[in-house]
Motif scaffolding. Sequence first.
Motif, mmCIF file in Angstrom:
data_model
loop_
_atom_site.group_PDB
_atom_site.id
_atom_site.type_symbol
_atom_site.label_atom_id
_atom_site.label_comp_id
_atom_site.label_asym_id
_atom_site.label_seq_id
_atom_site.Cartn_x
_atom_site.Cartn_y
_atom_site.Cartn_z
ATOM 1 N N LEU A 1 33.906 -15.926 5.788
ATOM 2 C CA LEU A 1 33.431 -17.284 5.527
ATOM 3 C C LEU A 1 34.262 -17.844 4.379
ATOM 4 N N ARG A 2 35.052 -18.875 4.654
ATOM 5 C CA ARG A 2 36.051 -19.339 3.705
ATOM 6 C C ARG A 2 35.755 -20.704 3.099
ATOM 7 N N ASN A 3 34.691 -21.382 3.543
ATOM 8 C CA ASN A 3 34.355 -22.656 2.928
ATOM 9 C C ASN A 3 32.844 -22.811 2.890
ATOM 10 N N ALA A 4 32.377 -23.713 2.025
ATOM 11 C CA ALA A 4 30.942 -23.865 1.813
ATOM 12 C C ALA A 4 30.231 -24.346 3.066
ATOM 13 N N THR A 5 30.881 -25.178 3.849
ATOM 14 C CA THR A 5 30.265 -25.670 5.087
ATOM 15 C C THR A 5 29.988 -24.529 6.047
ATOM 16 N N ALA A 6 30.922 -23.574 6.140
ATOM 17 C CA ALA A 6 30.717 -22.410 7.003
ATOM 18 C C ALA A 6 29.548 -21.565 6.513
ATOM 19 N N VAL A 7 29.386 -21.468 5.196
ATOM 20 C CA VAL A 7 28.253 -20.720 4.651
ATOM 21 C C VAL A 7 26.940 -21.407 5.006
ATOM 22 N N VAL A 8 26.909 -22.727 4.890
ATOM 23 C CA VAL A 8 25.707 -23.479 5.257
ATOM 24 C C VAL A 8 25.345 -23.215 6.714
ATOM 25 N N GLU A 9 26.332 -23.253 7.598
ATOM 26 C CA GLU A 9 26.071 -23.014 9.020
ATOM 27 C C GLU A 9 25.556 -21.599 9.252
ATOM 28 N N ALA A 10 26.149 -20.623 8.553
ATOM 29 C CA ALA A 10 25.712 -19.237 8.729
ATOM 30 C C ALA A 10 24.274 -19.058 8.247
ATOM 31 N N LEU A 11 23.921 -19.677 7.130
ATOM 32 C CA LEU A 11 22.564 -19.547 6.607
ATOM 33 C C LEU A 11 21.559 -20.351 7.422
ATOM 34 N N SER A 12 22.040 -21.339 8.147
ATOM 35 C CA SER A 12 21.147 -22.125 9.000
ATOM 36 C C SER A 12 20.848 -21.425 10.312
ATOM 37 N N HIS A 13 21.619 -20.384 10.634
ATOM 38 C CA HIS A 13 21.421 -19.649 11.882
ATOM 39 C C HIS A 13 21.112 -18.185 11.615
ATOM 40 N N ASP A 14 20.505 -17.911 10.426
ATOM 41 C CA ASP A 14 20.219 -16.530 10.086
ATOM 42 C C ASP A 14 18.826 -16.084 10.492
ATOM 43 N N GLY A 15 18.110 -16.942 11.245
ATOM 44 C CA GLY A 15 16.752 -16.592 11.649
ATOM 45 C C GLY A 15 15.718 -16.921 10.593
ATOM 46 N N LEU A 16 16.167 -17.409 9.419
ATOM 47 C CA LEU A 16 15.239 -17.737 8.346
ATOM 48 C C LEU A 16 15.372 -19.192 7.941
ATOM 49 N N GLY A 17 16.018 -19.977 8.771
ATOM 50 C CA GLY A 17 16.275 -21.374 8.419
ATOM 51 C C GLY A 17 15.042 -22.240 8.568
ATOM 52 N N GLU A 18 15.256 -23.547 8.418
ATOM 53 C CA GLU A 18 14.142 -24.476 8.412
ATOM 54 C C GLU A 18 13.367 -24.461 9.722
ATOM 55 N N GLY B 1 14.211 -3.993 3.363
ATOM 56 C CA GLY B 1 13.622 -5.232 3.826
ATOM 57 C C GLY B 1 14.561 -6.417 3.867
ATOM 58 N N VAL B 2 15.832 -6.239 3.493
ATOM 59 C CA VAL B 2 16.780 -7.353 3.578
ATOM 60 C C VAL B 2 17.163 -7.541 5.046
ATOM 61 N N PRO B 3 16.961 -8.727 5.602
ATOM 62 C CA PRO B 3 17.287 -8.935 7.024
ATOM 63 C C PRO B 3 18.776 -8.757 7.289
ATOM 64 N N ARG B 4 19.080 -8.226 8.442
ATOM 65 C CA ARG B 4 20.473 -7.973 8.804
ATOM 66 C C ARG B 4 21.334 -9.241 8.768
ATOM 67 N N PRO B 5 20.851 -10.417 9.248
ATOM 68 C CA PRO B 5 21.715 -11.603 9.202
ATOM 69 C C PRO B 5 22.114 -12.001 7.783
ATOM 70 N N LEU B 6 21.189 -11.922 6.823
ATOM 71 C CA LEU B 6 21.539 -12.261 5.444
ATOM 72 C C LEU B 6 22.499 -11.234 4.862
#
Length: 552
Positions: A235-252, A211-216
């Motif tokens: 992913l080499r910096n925290a900002t890049a991680v934020v962007e990736a998690l914001s476009h994982d299909g589970l964002g706000e 059940g873990v989504p592929r994007p995560l």
Amino acid sequence: MTVEPGRLLAGRYRVEDLLSDRAGARSWRAVDQVLQRSVALDILPAEAPRAAAVLDAARRSAVVTDGRFLRVLDAAQEQDDVYVVREWAAGESLDLILAGGALAPRRASWLVREVAEALSSAHRRGIHHLRLVPENVIVTDNGAVKVVGLATEAAMHGVKHADAEEEDVRGIGRLLYACLVARWPGGSCGDLPAAPTEHGRMLRPRQVRAGVPRPLDAVCDRILGEPPRQHAAQLRNATAVVEALSHDGLGEDALPDADPEATQVDLRTVPWSPAGHMSGGRLPRTAGGPAHASTSGSTTTITTGPTPDSAAGGPSARAAGTATPQPASTPPPMPPAASTHEEAPRRSRRVRPWLLALITLLAVGAGAAAFYVGGVDLGDGGDPEPPPGRGDTDPDPTAAALQRVPVQSAQAFDPFGEDGENDDAAALAIDGDDSSAWTTVTYFDSADFNGAKPGLGLVLDLGQPTDVSRVVVDVGQGGTDLELRSAPDDAAAPPDRPAGFRTVDTVVGASGGTVLEPEAALNTRYLLIWLTSIPPSGDDFQGQISEIVVRG
């Protein structure tokens, strides 16, 4: 000087309750008598080897004003002790939350994105955490995320890294992995067991928990993979991680609008879902670190204290009582639970145990009678049976009179998942070698795939429509429920859903070489070996098929 309840530090912090004793420092709950509120207090001897580093880290971290950090309010030396004063937050630490199981993916994504955004703001100031572990992440009673110990935790534990930003990013990745599967990458962490590995490489979250989504899963791999799979960018910096998690299909954007009146979310009341659950009954953990009983009730406002102004003299400004509290900001509510897989129909066809037992008894009796009368005739035709373990293993040596049907290919069949269930190893089930095997991924909760799917299996391609009389499947030991299913005789390709195959035989609690036989003549090109329950493997559950033989 000995620190004990009742002692007054800096003329304003009255020591109350001992919370923990770790890394040469003691953590206390104290009361700021000027502002009449609780604070967290870390105290260590001034002669301790790391005392100067802790004091320096506390003063440096005070420049970071992001509200997701439990900020340092004061730091100084008094007589023989060095102390650090932090905000106090009533809530529960992530390690205690994960003791009840993994989070649902949407919650995991939201929580870790909050941590990553906080770290991104700290990195812009040149400040790093370096010890991002679950006990240093607090979810407050009103649903906000608070990170404890920016810079100071690393100083207290003597943690240093040549590339501090990279280490923080890996820490974010480890937190995401832990939230998704309740395992810790690289070894155990507190009560969290170590993430499982295979052939020296850590399994992806999707391989550990259904059940873990592929994007995560991909975000974890792009942080922790060495290197990431499929040549994905690291992913080499925290900002890049934020962007990736914001476009994982589970964002706000995927969440329903928050109710402005409902700002309090208690993680301990969230209902169970197949992807992960929360449970109650655990003591809250505060900003100080250890568990303790909250005295402020279920509705707690986090009051943000003043940022110390080193240029204004630090302790002298504190003694003058010029600091004024800032109003607390309203934290975002915890995202609602979401189903992570489609509702899968459960199969209803099962062999009744009494019928299975009767058939077994009759078969044993008939076999014994045959041996008594004159031995069993294994037949004088068909292909010879090679000895086991020599590259052409047949787990059904009593079927020599039947012609063996070559299987052109085997493919993992996982229509209710997305990772293919080790599809790259499917050929091991038809390679003629019983020392190799195709296995399912590991499931930690139950034999029925954690309730996330009705089954999975292998699709066999015979190359052309072929008469099939018997299929023998070696499922190893432990008890596996499986079915033999066949595609329509005119199918040009295998069906993409299990309902497209017809069930022709079922065995419950199978072990070793298991015979599956259709009751009537069967002509098909595609067969499905469908597993509906898998056996235990240590403390977990995993199915396997070491060899399949088809006869016609």
